[in-house]
Design a protein around this motif. Structure first.
Motif, short mmCIF file in Angstrom:
data_model
loop_
_atom_site.label_atom_id
_atom_site.label_comp_id
_atom_site.label_asym_id
_atom_site.label_seq_id
_atom_site.Cartn_x
_atom_site.Cartn_y
_atom_site.Cartn_z
N UNK A 191 74.16 50.69 28.57
CA UNK A 191 72.72 50.75 28.34
C UNK A 191 72.38 50.34 26.90
N UNK A 192 73.12 50.89 25.94
CA UNK A 192 72.87 50.59 24.52
C UNK A 192 73.09 49.11 24.25
N UNK A 193 74.17 48.55 24.81
CA UNK A 193 74.48 47.13 24.58
C UNK A 193 73.38 46.23 25.13
N UNK A 194 72.85 46.56 26.31
CA UNK A 194 71.78 45.75 26.91
C UNK A 194 70.51 45.83 26.06
N UNK A 195 70.20 47.02 25.55
CA UNK A 195 69.02 47.16 24.71
C UNK A 195 69.19 46.42 23.39
N UNK A 196 70.40 46.46 22.84
CA UNK A 196 70.63 45.83 21.54
C UNK A 196 70.55 44.31 21.61
N UNK A 197 70.76 43.74 22.79
CA UNK A 197 70.60 42.30 22.93
C UNK A 197 69.16 41.88 22.69
N UNK A 216 67.84 48.55 17.06
CA UNK A 216 67.71 49.81 17.82
C UNK A 216 68.50 50.94 17.17
N UNK A 217 67.84 52.11 17.04
CA UNK A 217 68.51 53.33 16.58
C UNK A 217 68.74 54.21 17.80
N UNK A 218 69.94 54.17 18.33
CA UNK A 218 70.19 54.85 19.61
C UNK A 218 70.02 56.37 19.52
N UNK A 219 70.26 56.96 18.34
CA UNK A 219 70.15 58.40 18.22
C UNK A 219 68.71 58.89 18.34
N UNK A 220 67.77 58.12 17.82
CA UNK A 220 66.38 58.57 17.83
C UNK A 220 65.52 57.87 18.89
N UNK A 221 65.99 56.73 19.41
CA UNK A 221 65.16 55.96 20.33
C UNK A 221 65.62 56.00 21.79
N UNK A 222 66.81 56.50 22.04
CA UNK A 222 67.33 56.58 23.42
C UNK A 222 67.51 58.04 23.78
N UNK A 223 66.81 58.48 24.82
CA UNK A 223 66.83 59.89 25.22
C UNK A 223 67.33 60.01 26.65
N UNK A 224 68.41 60.74 26.83
CA UNK A 224 68.96 60.99 28.17
C UNK A 224 68.44 62.34 28.64
N UNK A 225 67.81 62.37 29.81
CA UNK A 225 67.22 63.63 30.26
C UNK A 225 66.98 63.64 31.77
N UNK A 226 66.63 64.79 32.26
CA UNK A 226 66.15 64.95 33.63
C UNK A 226 64.71 65.45 33.56
N UNK A 227 63.77 64.58 33.88
CA UNK A 227 62.36 64.97 33.87
C UNK A 227 62.12 66.09 34.87
N UNK A 228 62.77 66.01 36.03
CA UNK A 228 62.60 67.02 37.08
C UNK A 228 63.03 68.40 36.58
N UNK A 229 64.21 68.48 35.95
CA UNK A 229 64.71 69.76 35.46
C UNK A 229 63.82 70.29 34.32
N UNK A 230 63.43 69.40 33.40
CA UNK A 230 62.57 69.81 32.29
C UNK A 230 61.25 70.37 32.80
N UNK A 231 60.70 69.74 33.86
CA UNK A 231 59.44 70.21 34.44
C UNK A 231 59.62 71.59 35.08
N UNK A 232 60.75 71.82 35.74
CA UNK A 232 61.01 73.13 36.36
C UNK A 232 61.11 74.22 35.29
N UNK A 233 61.80 73.94 34.20
CA UNK A 233 61.93 74.92 33.11
C UNK A 233 60.55 75.21 32.51
N UNK A 234 59.78 74.16 32.31
CA UNK A 234 58.45 74.31 31.72
C UNK A 234 57.55 75.16 32.60
N UNK A 235 57.60 74.88 33.91
CA UNK A 235 56.72 75.60 34.85
C UNK A 235 57.15 77.05 35.04
#
Length: 338
Positions: A275-281, A286-305
């Motif tokens: 993923x990083x290599x494709x974006x860097x092309x 690209x700053x992968x630490x601050x600009x690329x976020x790996x997450x589960x929106x579904x899980x985050x929404x369940x925790x929030x709710x």
């Protein structure tokens, strides 16, 4: 005989097991990167409370996340206000001076008027773009802490949805120009009907091109919500005069929980590198630490709710937005007014 008919303790044990299973499910939900196991309800309950307190202390609630973003955006807006005042003062001085030619004065005053109008603007736009079923609508709902947009629809969401602040929840449906139909207002009681319009194919006589959505969310107040940037690489490279830079985007790798569930560490590392290599092309800076976020929106929404707290994933996204939005505004201002 009487002793034989007494309630058997196994029912109590079953109840304890069910509660323990629920507590462990909650711990799994709250702990994206592993959690301690527990053999008793008391231990599991203590671990859950400990984890909740940790998330509240470290990440806070969604409302606190909004406040962090808006505080930084407000500081940037204050700097734009100072620049606007400067242009206004220079404009007033030039209207009185005879030190330059009439043509030079008119050219500057015309440009100054455009700059002042731009600097007055407090509405910023963020575009959310992604593959089909990548979770764009779910991400918007997560950020707004509200089920504004329908999810899991059966086809592409071809209707443009513009979301902004409103004192009451409502939507204005704009039908295709070919139909000649006037806009239709959906009040809060009929708000859920927007899914029907979003799902209509373009060949349907009731297909709508655009839906204006108003909701009373503080992140949108005074039109301060931005719609996240997509299709911007050629813009920051200078093909269009816009002031967008390589820093002006976040890349969300949604459904990462599925990746973790279906792969080992080596496979995950390979996928992340791919993923990083494709974006860097496209974006060498690209700053992968601050600009690329790996997450589960579904899980985050369940925790929030369920717990009214931000998961680590959502907190990372809020941190990214807190960094992104002021940078975008500042870089654009520097580009046009340096």
């Amino acid at each position: 005989m009487a002793q034989f008919n007494k309630p058997r303790p196994k029912y109590k044990r079953k109840g304890n097991i069910a509660e323990l299973v629920q507590l462990m499910d909650d711990l799994k939900l709250l702990s994206a990167h592993g959690y301690e196991t527990a053999s008793s309800v008391a231990t599991a309950r203590g671990l859950k409370e400990q984890r909740l307190e940790e998330l509240k202390r470290k990440n806070g609630t969604p409302q606190e996340g909004y406040s962090r973003i808006l505080k930084d955006v407000e500081q940037t807006r204050d700097r734009r206000h100072i620049l606007k005042e400067y242009y206004s003062k220079v404009k007033d001085i030039l209207q009185e001076t005879r030190a330059i030619s009439r043509q030079e004065k008119d050219d500057f005053l015309t440009g100054a008027k455009e700059c002042i109008e731009d600097l007055k603007n407090q509405r910023y736009t963020v575009l959310i773009a992604g593959e089909t079923s990548a979770g764009k609508s779910s991400l918007i709902n997560l950020l707004l802490n509200d089920n504004v947009l329908p999810t899991s629809i059966t086809q592409n969401t071809l209707t443009i949805c513009e979301i902004s602040y409103g004192e009451k929840k409502e939507a204005v449906v704009h039908f295709s120009k070919q139909t000649g139909k006037p806009p239709k207002i959906l009040k809060e009681s009929k708000f859920d009907k927007i899914k029907e319009y979003i799902e209509k194919p373009t060949e349907d006589e009731h297909w709508c091109e655009r839906i204006e959505i108003k909701i009373p969310n503080p992140l949108l107040e005074e039109d301060r919500l931005l719609r996240i940037v997509g299709e911007w690489s050629k813009l920051y490279k200078g093909e269009k005069r816009c002031g967008i830079t390589a820093e002006s985007a976040l890349f969300v790798c949604n459904k990462w929980d599925e990746v973790e569930r279906q792969s080992n560490q080596a496979e995950r590392d390979d996928l992340q590198k791919h993923i990083i290599d494709k974006l860097r092309k496209k974006i060498p800076e690209l700053d992968e630490k601050s600009q690329v976020i790996k997450m589960s929106v579904f899980t985050a929404a369940k925790v929030q709710k369920k717990f009214n707290v931000m998961s680590d994933d959502l907190n990372s996204l809020i941190d990214g937005l807190q960094r992104l939005l002021p940078i975008c505004i500042e870089r654009k201002t520097e580009y046009f007014y340096k």
